[in-house]
Design a protein around this motif. Structure first.
Motif, short mmCIF file in Angstrom:
data_model
loop_
_atom_site.label_atom_id
_atom_site.label_comp_id
_atom_site.label_asym_id
_atom_site.label_seq_id
_atom_site.Cartn_x
_atom_site.Cartn_y
_atom_site.Cartn_z
N LEU A 1 0.85 -1.19 0.00
CA LEU A 1 0.00 0.00 0.00
C LEU A 1 0.89 1.24 0.00
CD1 LEU A 1 -2.73 -0.79 2.68
CD2 LEU A 1 -3.08 -0.52 0.21
N PRO A 2 0.53 2.23 -0.80
CA PRO A 2 1.38 3.43 -0.85
C PRO A 2 1.36 4.20 0.47
CG PRO A 2 -0.60 3.69 -2.20
CD PRO A 2 -0.59 2.27 -1.74
N VAL A 3 2.50 4.70 0.86
CA VAL A 3 2.61 5.42 2.13
C VAL A 3 3.32 6.76 1.94
CG1 VAL A 3 2.46 3.47 3.73
CG2 VAL A 3 4.64 3.97 2.62
N GLY A 4 3.08 7.40 0.81
CA GLY A 4 3.72 8.68 0.55
C GLY A 4 5.00 8.50 -0.23
N PRO A 5 5.69 9.59 -0.47
CA PRO A 5 6.88 9.54 -1.33
C PRO A 5 7.98 8.62 -0.80
CG PRO A 5 6.17 11.80 -1.01
CD PRO A 5 5.36 10.97 -0.07
N LEU A 6 8.10 8.49 0.50
CA LEU A 6 9.12 7.60 1.05
C LEU A 6 8.55 6.19 1.13
CD1 LEU A 6 11.94 7.27 2.40
CD2 LEU A 6 10.80 7.71 4.58
N HIS A 7 9.20 5.27 0.42
CA HIS A 7 8.70 3.90 0.39
C HIS A 7 9.45 3.02 1.38
CE1 HIS A 7 6.71 3.86 -3.82
NE2 HIS A 7 6.78 5.10 -3.39
N PRO A 8 8.79 1.96 1.84
CA PRO A 8 9.56 0.97 2.60
C PRO A 8 10.46 0.18 1.65
CG PRO A 8 7.34 0.16 2.23
CD PRO A 8 7.39 1.55 1.66
N GLU A 9 11.37 -0.58 2.22
CA GLU A 9 12.11 -1.53 1.40
C GLU A 9 11.38 -2.86 1.45
OE1 GLU A 9 16.22 -1.39 2.55
OE2 GLU A 9 16.04 0.77 2.81
N ASN A 10 11.92 -3.84 0.76
CA ASN A 10 11.21 -5.12 0.70
C ASN A 10 12.18 -6.27 0.95
OD1 ASN A 10 9.38 -7.14 0.33
ND2 ASN A 10 9.15 -6.84 -1.87
N ASP A 11 12.05 -6.88 2.13
CA ASP A 11 12.88 -8.03 2.47
C ASP A 11 12.12 -9.28 2.06
OD1 ASP A 11 14.46 -6.12 3.51
OD2 ASP A 11 14.07 -6.61 5.60
N GLN A 12 12.65 -9.99 1.10
CA GLN A 12 11.94 -11.14 0.55
C GLN A 12 12.55 -12.44 1.05
OE1 GLN A 12 11.95 -9.75 -3.70
NE2 GLN A 12 9.74 -9.85 -3.40
N LEU A 13 11.67 -13.39 1.31
CA LEU A 13 12.11 -14.70 1.78
C LEU A 13 11.97 -15.71 0.64
CD1 LEU A 13 13.01 -16.38 4.30
CD2 LEU A 13 10.60 -17.00 4.54
N ILE A 14 13.04 -16.43 0.41
CA ILE A 14 13.07 -17.39 -0.68
C ILE A 14 13.43 -18.77 -0.13
CG2 ILE A 14 14.35 -18.00 -2.79
CD1 ILE A 14 14.55 -14.88 -3.20
N ASP A 15 12.66 -19.74 -0.54
CA ASP A 15 12.91 -21.13 -0.15
C ASP A 15 13.98 -21.68 -1.10
OD1 ASP A 15 12.89 -23.81 0.39
OD2 ASP A 15 10.74 -24.11 0.00
N ILE A 16 15.14 -22.04 -0.56
CA ILE A 16 16.21 -22.58 -1.41
C ILE A 16 16.50 -24.05 -1.08
CG2 ILE A 16 17.36 -20.39 -1.94
CD1 ILE A 16 19.43 -21.14 0.28
N SER A 17 15.55 -24.69 -0.39
CA SER A 17 15.82 -26.06 0.04
C SER A 17 15.79 -27.06 -1.12
CB SER A 17 14.81 -26.48 1.11
OG SER A 17 13.50 -26.41 0.60
N GLY A 18 15.10 -26.70 -2.19
CA GLY A 18 15.04 -27.59 -3.35
C GLY A 18 15.98 -27.15 -4.46
#
Ligand code: K7E
Ligand code: CUA
Ligand code: CA
Length: 631
Positions: free
Chosen positions: A454-471
């Motif tokens: 959701l937009p929160v003004g000109p300053l954006h959050p960053e995005n920490d993504q979780l990736i499954d690498i077990s396979g």
């Protein structure tokens, strides 16, 4: 209940990089799970399908009341703190104030925090990038976490048993501590850290030229947190890592040009990785082959070109991250302006230092991965994962195959490229910086989130993504918005950290309060007393939910008042606060802890103090009055 066809269609209809859960539930994942549970490949019963889907989903969803498998420690960037997350749920568990001021715990306000920050604390900000956990024999020992402050040239240590910062050291003779890593073997005796910017030595206004400016590689004693030695280098220093023999550390340099302008820093096709020979540096210091600079007593050795303490390995181009593989074989330098990473064989470094081989000979592979490689992490199964900032991807590649390719064999070393959202900086696989790298989860710290939340003004959050690498295949399973600016994180198994549930009465964290109480003849856990000492007033107060031991005390306008609050509760989780209204005073007092704060009594009148950590049904009633009389 949806049929497999429906789910497959839903998946294909999801927007590119769209809802991760749908993608995760795609046909491949379900078939994989079905195979593993021996359900066969023909027609799956509805129940079996549901069970398989549920199993796949459960892998990363931690249900209410369940605990995560890993602790994650996130740097807070220029926000100055460290954040503790549970992984894989990505739930934020705690914040540990370090270089910042924290209103809730009183970090930066209390005497205990000022003892750590320096009583004459003048900085309100910090810029922390690289959190690393102390090790014994290449495995996390859960004792300390160390982190740099680029903004004000400091290194901090966090005690992991209480999750509080317990030491901060200002590094002399240099500016802007950036890369930070720990000695892994035999144990973390040293904290290695890079000062990024070149400055004149000494930097006292007697010299301003760039030609006579240098930066240094620094080693702190991990127990005393004193600077053990510094090494002058050519160029600048960016990131660093140590090996698994205890002998070598290596750092990237992106500004071999020593330029101030952008174009200048990109002039050379190759900058370098500088390798530090820890044994030789220690021997030089021991033999007195060092100088000191200005008021500092820290031994400074010369590691510029021609020194036998260092070697410079040319690598392309403005390299950034430097990451040791968990098998201890390689340093990987990430090319940033080159699409390549450079694989440096650590077992060739002895020969390099003995001048038996050429300066580029330790480079045993230089795979081309994509645009803007910044950081590499490992799964412990021979694969590496490199963030591609410009391509907005993570590239999974095989180290052995990349080396074969470098030797002329026709092999494809790239295993997969996965889109991330967007522009990733660091990535970090579970336990990757230790011998225990387990290849289960990969966290990718994406610098931009654009349209993901959701937009929160000109300053954006960053995005920490979780990736499954077990396979075999990387699978994106979670998006996590974060506030400025986690550069890096570290994942450690939950059994590798042992925390205290309540404080011990004589914890060194509040030793100065204990000492002062002793001098004043006060028993912290029992007495409620006001002691006047000239215009200094010391107020000792106990607290048991929902009451302070003292509901009124008197001081005079302008008095220097120190309030010591001791929490007598022994029940886990019953923390109190102490907030003095209109005095800028707030602090946390957890079970069996003593906290203290010093302030100047304001204008004559009545001032309420109250408990600001919710502790009891009658928490609102927990308060008292400070009576300030005319001086
Ligand atoms: Cu942001 Cu490790 Cu300071 Cu790279 S560093 S992204
Ligand atoms: Cu004590 Cu709220
Ligand atoms: Ca350069």
């Amino acid at each position: 209940m949806k049929k497999q066809e429906d789910l497959t269609r839903e998946q294909s209809e999801a927007p590119e990089g769209g809802l991760s859960r749908r993608r995760f539930m795609g046909a491949a994942a379900i078939a994989g799970v079905a195979g593993a549970t021996g359900l066969g490949s023909a027609v799956m019963s509805r129940e079996a399908f549901a069970a398989a889907a549920e199993e796949a989903r459960n892998k990363f969803v931690i249900h209410p009341g369940e605990l995560d498998e890993y602790y994650g420690f996130w740097s807070g960037g220029h926000q100055g703190e460290v954040r503790v997350l549970g992984v894989p749920s990505m739930r934020e568990l705690m914040r540990i104030p370090v270089f910042n001021v924290d209103s809730a715990t009183g970090w930066g306000l209390t005497n205990e925090s000022k003892d750590v920050l320096g009583r004459d604390k003048t900085y309100l900000n910090g810029d922390c990038h690289h959190p690393h956990i102390s090790m014994t024999d290449g495995r996390y020992d859960g004792k300390y976490l160390f982190i740099n402050d680029k903004a004000n040239t400091r290194v901090a240590r966090i005690r992991l048993d209480i999750m509080k910062t317990d030491k901060i050291t200002h590094i002399p003779n240099v500016q802007a501590i950036h890369g930070l890593r720990l000695q892994k073997v035999p144990k973390t005796n040293y904290v290695f850290c890079n000062a990024e910017f070149v400055i004149p030595q000494p930097n006292d206004g007697s010299e301003y030229s760039l030609e006579k400016s240098y930066t240094m590689f620094n080693a702190l004693d991990a127990e005393t947190m004193e600077v053990a030695w510094q090494v002058i280098v050519d160029g600048n220093l960016d990131n660093t890592d140590a090996d698994y023999t205890g002998k070598y550390a290596a750092s990237t340099c992106y500004n071999s040009e020593k330029a101030v302008d952008l174009a200048g820093t990109m002039r050379n096709d190759r900058d370098w990785v500088v390798v530090f020979n820890v044994e030789r540096i220690e021997a030089a210091v021991k033999a007195g082959k060092f100088k000191t600079i200005g008021d500092s007593k820290v031994p400074v050795v010369d590691g510029r070109h021609g020194s036998d303490l260092t070697r410079y390995i040319p690598v392309p181009k403005n390299p950034h991250g430097l990451n040791t593989s968990p098998d201890g074989k390689y340093f990987v330098a990430n090319g940033k302006l080159s699409p390549t990473v450079s694989i440096i064989a650590i077992d060739k470094l002895d020969d390099l230092f003995d001048d038996k081989i050429g300066e580029r000979d330790p480079v045993v592979g230089e795979p081309e991965l994509g645009l803007g490689p910044l950081h590499t992490t490992y799964d412990g199964r021979g694969n590496a994962y490199t963030t591609l900032f410009i391509d907005s991807q993570v590239c999974k590649w095989n180290i052995a195959d990349a080396i074969k390719h470098y030797n002329g064999e026709k092999v494809n070393y790239i295993r997969q490229k996965l889109d991330v959202h967007y522009q990733p900086g660091h990535n970090h696989a579970s336990l990757t910086e230790s011998r225990d790298a387990d290849g289960k989860w990969l966290v990718v710290l994406s610098k931009f989130s654009k349209d993901r939340f959701l937009p929160v003004g000109p300053l954006h959050p960053e995005n920490d993504q979780l990736i499954d690498i077990s396979g075999e295949e990387m699978k994106l399973v979670h998006d996590g918005p974060t506030y400025a600016e986690p550069h890096d994180c570290i994942l450690v198994r939950r059994d590798q950290i042992k925390t205290k549930k309540i404080w011990e009465r004589n914890d060194p964290f509040f030793a100065s309060a204990v000492e002062q109480a002793k001098k004043d003849g006060v028993t912290l856990e029992a007495d409620n007393k006001v002691i006047r000492d000239g215009n200094k007033v010391r107020v000792y107060m106990t607290s048991v939910a929902p009451q302070y031991g003292m509901t009124e005390f008197k001081v005079k306008e302008g008095d220097e008042v120190t309030v010591y609050v001791s929490n007598q509760d022994t029940i886990e989780d019953v923390s109190h606060g102490f907030c003095m209204v209109n005095h800028g005073v707030s602090m946390e007092i957890s079970p069996q802890q003593t906290s203290s704060v010093t302030f100047t009594a304001g204008k004559p009148g009545v001032y309420w103090y109250y408990c600001n950590w919710f502790c009891h049904a009658l928490h609102m009633e927990m308060g008292g009055r400070m009576i300030v009389e005319k001086a």
